[in-house]
Design a protein around this motif. Structure first.
Motif, mmCIF file in Angstrom:
data_model
loop_
_atom_site.group_PDB
_atom_site.id
_atom_site.type_symbol
_atom_site.label_atom_id
_atom_site.label_comp_id
_atom_site.label_asym_id
_atom_site.label_seq_id
_atom_site.Cartn_x
_atom_site.Cartn_y
_atom_site.Cartn_z
ATOM 1 N N LEU A 9 0.813 -1.213 0.000
ATOM 2 C CA LEU A 9 0.000 0.000 0.000
ATOM 3 C C LEU A 9 0.854 1.274 0.000
ATOM 4 N N HIS A 10 2.091 1.167 0.496
ATOM 5 C CA HIS A 10 2.954 2.339 0.616
ATOM 6 C C HIS A 10 4.283 2.111 -0.109
ATOM 7 N N ALA A 11 4.233 1.427 -1.227
ATOM 8 C CA ALA A 11 5.454 1.028 -1.934
ATOM 9 C C ALA A 11 6.341 2.213 -2.289
ATOM 10 N N ALA A 12 5.765 3.238 -2.927
ATOM 11 C CA ALA A 12 6.566 4.381 -3.368
ATOM 12 C C ALA A 12 7.206 5.106 -2.185
ATOM 13 N N GLU A 13 6.431 5.295 -1.126
ATOM 14 C CA GLU A 13 6.946 5.984 0.062
ATOM 15 C C GLU A 13 8.092 5.210 0.707
ATOM 16 N N LEU A 14 7.939 3.885 0.820
ATOM 17 C CA LEU A 14 8.972 3.057 1.450
ATOM 18 C C LEU A 14 10.242 3.003 0.611
ATOM 19 N N ARG A 15 10.091 2.998 -0.713
ATOM 20 C CA ARG A 15 11.276 2.998 -1.579
ATOM 21 C C ARG A 15 12.072 4.292 -1.394
ATOM 22 N N ARG A 16 11.366 5.399 -1.283
ATOM 23 C CA ARG A 16 12.068 6.673 -1.061
ATOM 24 C C ARG A 16 12.724 6.690 0.323
ATOM 25 N N GLN A 17 11.997 6.225 1.311
ATOM 26 C CA GLN A 17 12.506 6.254 2.687
ATOM 27 C C GLN A 17 13.778 5.426 2.835
ATOM 28 N N HIS A 18 13.802 4.241 2.190
ATOM 29 C CA HIS A 18 14.941 3.331 2.333
ATOM 30 C C HIS A 18 15.901 3.384 1.149
ATOM 31 N N GLU A 19 15.673 4.342 0.234
ATOM 32 C CA GLU A 19 16.546 4.522 -0.929
ATOM 33 C C GLU A 19 16.683 3.228 -1.727
ATOM 34 N N LEU A 20 15.556 2.598 -2.013
ATOM 35 C CA LEU A 20 15.553 1.321 -2.721
ATOM 36 C C LEU A 20 15.324 1.530 -4.218
ATOM 37 N N PRO A 21 16.015 0.738 -5.047
ATOM 38 C CA PRO A 21 15.764 0.781 -6.489
ATOM 39 C C PRO A 21 14.449 0.077 -6.810
ATOM 40 N N ASP A 22 14.021 0.171 -8.055
ATOM 41 C CA ASP A 22 12.752 -0.445 -8.449
ATOM 42 C C ASP A 22 12.829 -1.966 -8.428
ATOM 43 N N ARG A 23 13.942 -2.518 -8.905
ATOM 44 C CA ARG A 23 14.093 -3.987 -8.951
ATOM 45 C C ARG A 23 15.454 -4.339 -8.366
ATOM 46 N N TYR A 24 15.484 -5.370 -7.510
ATOM 47 C CA TYR A 24 16.763 -5.704 -6.875
ATOM 48 C C TYR A 24 16.761 -7.124 -6.317
ATOM 49 N N PHE A 25 17.965 -7.617 -6.100
ATOM 50 C CA PHE A 25 18.188 -8.856 -5.368
ATOM 51 C C PHE A 25 18.486 -8.454 -3.926
ATOM 52 N N LEU A 26 17.911 -9.174 -2.966
ATOM 53 C CA LEU A 26 18.036 -8.801 -1.555
ATOM 54 C C LEU A 26 18.864 -9.830 -0.784
ATOM 55 N N SER A 27 19.853 -9.328 -0.039
ATOM 56 C CA SER A 27 20.624 -10.160 0.879
ATOM 57 C C SER A 27 20.412 -9.624 2.285
ATOM 58 N N LEU A 28 19.883 -10.445 3.161
ATOM 59 C CA LEU A 28 19.569 -10.034 4.531
ATOM 60 C C LEU A 28 20.372 -10.891 5.496
ATOM 61 N N GLY A 29 21.321 -10.290 6.207
ATOM 62 C CA GLY A 29 22.133 -11.067 7.138
ATOM 63 C C GLY A 29 23.344 -10.287 7.606
ATOM 64 N N ARG A 30 24.107 -10.883 8.505
ATOM 65 C CA ARG A 30 25.292 -10.225 9.049
ATOM 66 C C ARG A 30 26.413 -10.177 8.009
ATOM 67 N N PHE A 31 27.199 -9.105 8.066
ATOM 68 C CA PHE A 31 28.342 -8.956 7.181
ATOM 69 C C PHE A 31 29.555 -9.586 7.866
ATOM 70 N N VAL A 32 29.595 -10.907 7.845
ATOM 71 C CA VAL A 32 30.680 -11.651 8.492
ATOM 72 C C VAL A 32 31.191 -12.715 7.535
ATOM 73 N N GLU A 33 32.379 -13.228 7.823
ATOM 74 C CA GLU A 33 33.074 -14.143 6.922
ATOM 75 C C GLU A 33 32.252 -15.383 6.592
ATOM 76 N N LYS A 34 31.590 -15.954 7.594
ATOM 77 C CA LYS A 34 30.884 -17.224 7.394
ATOM 78 C C LYS A 34 29.723 -17.118 6.407
ATOM 79 N N LYS A 35 29.232 -15.907 6.145
ATOM 80 C CA LYS A 35 28.130 -15.738 5.198
ATOM 81 C C LYS A 35 28.598 -15.744 3.742
#
Length: 269
Positions: free
Chosen positions: A184-210
Motif C-alpha cells: 500500500l505504501h510502496a513508493a513511500e517506502l522505496r524513497r525512505q529506504h533509498e531502494l531501487p525499483d528492482r533488486y536482489f536482496l541479501s539479509l544477514g550479518r556482514f561476516v566471513e561465514k556468510k
C-alpha cells in the motif's frame, strides 16, 4: 503447573514470535522468555522496547562480555526462582550458553538444545570434539531445522528419536501484515529506504561465514553474461565486513545498496 524456560543470549525480533508460539502450544503450562543480556555485539538489530514478558539477566550488558561465572550464577538463580521443569537453550557454545546448560543441569532441569549445526559446519577435532560430545550428551532432547542437523547430533551421541524438527519458523501473520502495508505504501517506502525499483536482496550479518563476497562476484557475473541495467543488489545487515564489501563492489563497478542500522548507502563503481 509445569514451567518452561526458553533462553537466548539476546532476544531479537523473531525470537519473540517463537516464545509466543511456544506459549500457545504449551498452554496451560507457563512459558518464561529469558535472555542473558539486553545487547549483543554480534547482532546489530534494533528491536525497540523490550517486552515486559522477557526477563533480562544482565540489563545494559552485551552478551559477549558476560563471563562464564556470571552467566552460570545468573541463570541458576533465575531458573530456581521460576521453578523450571524444562529449559530450551541455544546450543552449548559459546561459554555463556555452556554456563546456562550447566546451571539447568545442576538444578535437575530437563534441557532441550535449539541448534542449526550440521556436519558441513563442524570444525571441532580431537579434544575439542570430545568436549562437544560430552556437552551434547547432557541435553535430554534437541529441536533442529532439518535432517542434516538431526544426523549431525546423532553422530555426537544424541539419540535420533530425541531430536525433533521445527526449529526454523516465522511469524506468518506479522509478515503478511507487513507485506500488505508495504504494497500500500510502496513508493513511500522505496524513497525512505533509498531502494531501487528492482533488486536482489541479501539479509544477514556482514561476516566471513556468510560468504557475501561470493554473492557480489556472482552478481557481477550475472551482469556480464546478461546485462540487467534495471536491477541492483541490496544488502541489509551489519558487521565487520561492511567496508570490504563496499570496496569490492566499487572495484567491480557494481551498483550495490548497503543498509546498516541507521544508515543506507548506494555504492556504485
Amino acid at each position: 503447573m509445569k514451567s518452561i524456560g526458553i533462553v537466548w543470549g539476546q532476544y531479537g525480533p523473531y525470537h519473540f514470535a517463537r516464545a509466543e508460539a511456544l506459549q500457545r502450544l504449551a498452554s496451560p503450562m507457563e512459558v518464561h522468555a529469558i535472555e542473558l543480556a539486553g545487547q549483543s555485539r554480534l547482532y546489530g538489530w534494533s528491536r525497540g522496547a523490550t517486552p515486559n514478558s522477557v526477563r533480562t539477566l544482565c540489563p545494559g550488558r552485551a552478551v559477549e562480555e558476560i563471563s562464564f561465572t556470571e552467566a552460570f550464577k545468573g541463570a541458576r538463580a533465575e531458573f530456581a526462582r521460576l521453578k523450571l521443569d524444562v529449559c530450551l537453550l541455544p546450543s552449548y557454545s559459546p561459554r555463556q550458553y555452556a554456563a546456562t546448560l550447566l546451571a539447568a543441569k545442576s538444578l535437575g532441569i530437563r534441557t532441550v538444545m535449539m541448534n542449526e549445526s550440521h556436519a558441513g559446519t563442524a570444525r571441532a577435532a580431537g579434544l575439542a570434539k570430545w568436549v562437544k560430545r560430552r556437552l551434547v550428551g547432557m541435553f535430554d532432547a534437541a529441536l533442529v531445522g532439518g535432517g542434516p542437523q538431526r544426523r549431525y547430533l546423532a553422530s555426537l551421541g544424541l539419540p535420533p528419536e530425541r531430536v525433533f524438527l521445527g526449529y526454523d519458523a516465522v511469524d506468518n501473520e506479522r509478515f503478511a501484515a507487513a507485506a500488505r502495508h508495504a504494497r500500500l505504501h510502496a513508493a513511500e517506502l522505496r524513497r525512505q529506504h533509498e531502494l531501487p525499483d528492482r533488486y536482489f536482496l541479501s539479509l544477514g550479518r556482514f561476516v566471513e561465514k556468510k560468504n557475501l563476497e561470493c554473492l557480489v562476484r556472482a552478481y557481477r557475473g550475472l551482469l556480464d553474461s546478461e546485462p540487467l541495467a534495471a536491477t541492483a543488489l541490496v544488502f541489509v545487515g551489519s558487521g565487520e565486513l561492511a567496508v570490504p564489501l563496499q570496496e569490492l563492489s566499487l572495484s567491480l563497478g557494481l551498483p550495490v545498496h548497503l543498509h546498516t542500522p541507521g544508515r543506507a548507502a548506494t555504492v556504485r563503481g
